[in-house]
Design a protein around this motif. Structure first.
Motif: not given
Ligand SMILES: Cc1cc2nc3c(=O)[nH]c(=O)nc-3n(C[C@H](O)[C@H](O)[C@H](O)COP(=O)(O)OP(=O)(O)OC[C@H]3O[C@@H](n4cnc5c(N)ncnc54)[C@H](O)[C@@H]3O)c2cc1C
Length: 451
Positions: A71, A73-74, A76-77, A133, A138, A145, A148, A198, A355, A405
């Protein structure tokens, strides 16, 4: 056989005529718009096959057709946690949001981002306990992950999940909830994308509230020796930023709930730090326009808890990120241990943030059974240098049993990771139950959980 022929032969790609009888074309058609990257641009996904189902049934069809699937999401990992060499599925079209006024919960489709959810909740009189932040991620990606925000009494974003619905490897739709599934539920929330795809998540809600944010400059690290809990407990959510120079936090961001009778005047000093006279970006010299309002101006919870506003690029944009979680009671010692590397860190750093996160019971959470201090690094996009520094930081933090993380960059070996998660073998058993052949596993999970 090229990829397209292979997919067609294996039934993943089917003709338009067949599709119209089965499911909509969009769901099972790969998107091949060229290489796709994560948000930071440091990772090109290893497959160009992306499925975009428009309903839960189409997610089930997609899962049944794929031997391997991750899967997305947005995006951002920063590491390869969402990557796949075979297929990815985006749930961006599953974006419904349903409030249950009786239960004080909201159920969201897996494609919903906090930036859409938060104003919707606020307009119905509700709030979430915390936000990261930035609001661009999403709910499903964040929860998977253990993403927080901050706050001594606030658990991470996964801690308010009360039910999760997912499609497991054989295509069955499964719902696990806090109310009916007891401890197993604790294994299913921070699931790293490994349990299944999910489709919906239910979150606990609070009544809506207003907040204000104040920023102070130059807080000596000496103040943390005896006052760390008081400093991080001085607001609903508190963040300290540093460049690791001059033994001080460059900025302290204090986000408070507006309470009746609260003075509208901000104290000019905070543990020796001075109230900022203008709006600031955490990274010195960056324009503060993308940041949420400061200087005590009241506003809704969702426009104060994140540091960055929805319609702007958060943080720096071109950057890498790393973060380690240590027990909060050893936070000051851990900070001093990392500070020893300051002259190696600073040249490659945009900014560090500290934090706090309240302990939870989620098996794979970075705050599992541990009130935590998070030590975060926003790096310049200089991976060769950053890669050299990470093991040095990890060595300094080793006495504090740091958990990295899940979605950021780290080099801690799998053998050490295993020791940090006492419920890892239970988690693997749960995965085996729902995904016996490892359909949802990828190289990141293979090396970090099964290495
Ligand atoms: C600028 C920036 C600021 C950030 N700030 C913070 C912060 O303040 N605190 C913090 O803790 N993190 C922070 N992050 C990290 C970010 O929150 C995590 O990387 C988060 O997982 C990103 O969510 P995403 O929607 O982009 O998911 P993705 O990065 O696309 O995926 C993340 C994980 O979720 C899984 N996933 C996504 N959707 C599903 C689904 N439908 N079913 C099952 N699994 C799924 C994916 O397989 C993957 O393992 C930040 C990242 C960036 C780029």
């Amino acid at each position: 056989m090229n990829k397209r022929e292979f997919l067609r032969a294996s039934g993943i790609l089917v003709s338009g005529a067949t599709l119209s009888r089965l499911v909509s074309a969009e769901a099972l058609t790969e998107q091949t718009a060229g290489p796709r990257k994560n948000w930071a641009g440091n990772l090109t996904y290893s497959t160009d096959h992306l499925f975009t189902p428009t309903s839960v049934e189409e997610v089930q069809q997609t899962v049944k057709r794929c031997d391997k699937l991750r899967a997305l999401g947005a995006r951002h990992s920063f590491n390869a946690i969402a990557d796949s060499t075979a297929n990815q599925v985006s749930l961006e079209h599953l974006d419904e949001m349903t409030i249950d006024d009786k239960a004080h919960t909201v159920t969201v489709g897996a494609g919903v981002r906090y930036g859409k959810l938060a104003p919707y909740l606020d307009s119905h009189g509700y709030a979430l306990n915390n936000l990261a932040s930035l609001p661009h991620v999403t709910v499903a990606g964040a929860v998977s992950t253990a993403t927080h925000g901050s706050g001594i009494h606030n658990g991470n974003l996964s801690s308010i999940v009360s039910a999760v619905e997912f499609v497991n490897a054989d295509g069955s739709l499964v719902t696990l909830s806090r109310a009916k599934d007891g401890d197993t539920f604790n294994g299913a929330v921070v699931a790293l994308g490994a349990l299944g795809i999910v489709t919906r998540i239910t979150l606990d809600l609070l009544p809506t509230f207003q907040m204000r944010q104040a920023v102070y400059e130059n807080l000596s690290f000496d103040q943390l020796e005896h006052n760390l809990d008081a400093i991080f407990g001085s607001g609903y959510s508190v963040s300290l930023f540093t460049d690791w120079q001059n033994h001080r936090a460059t900025q302290v961001w204090i986000k408070k709930r507006i309470e009746p009778g609260m003075s509208s005047t901000l104290p000019p000093e905070f543990y020796g730090a001075k109230l900022a006279t203008k709006k600031l970006h955490p990274i010195a010299g960056h324009d503060a326009t993308p940041c949420t309002e400061q200087q005590g101006i009241p506003g809704p919870w969702y426009e104060r808890m994140p540091h960055f506003r929805m319609n702007f690029t958060p943080s720096s944009g071109a950057e890498l990120q790393t973060e380690y979680f240590v027990p909060r009671e050893r936070g000051y010692e851990a900070i001093l241990a990392v500070e020893k590397l300051h002259d190696r860190i600073t040249p490659h750093l945009f900014v560090t943030e500290f934090r706090t996160i309240a302990a939870d019971n989620l098996w794979m959470s970075t705050a599992y059974k541990r009130d935590s201090l998070a030590i975060h690094f926003t790096w310049k996009p200089e991976w060769p240098a950053v890669k050299e520094i990470l093991p040095q930081i990890e060595k300094q933090l080793a006495p504090f049993d740091p958990r990295p993380h899940w979605a950021k960059l780290f080099t801690i070996p799998a053998a050490q990771l295993e020791a940090k998660y006492e419920r890892l073998s239970d988690f693997k058993s749960l995965l085996k139950q729902h995904d016996p052949t490892g359909k949802f596993r990828n190289a990141f999970l293979d090396s970090n959980l099964y290495g």
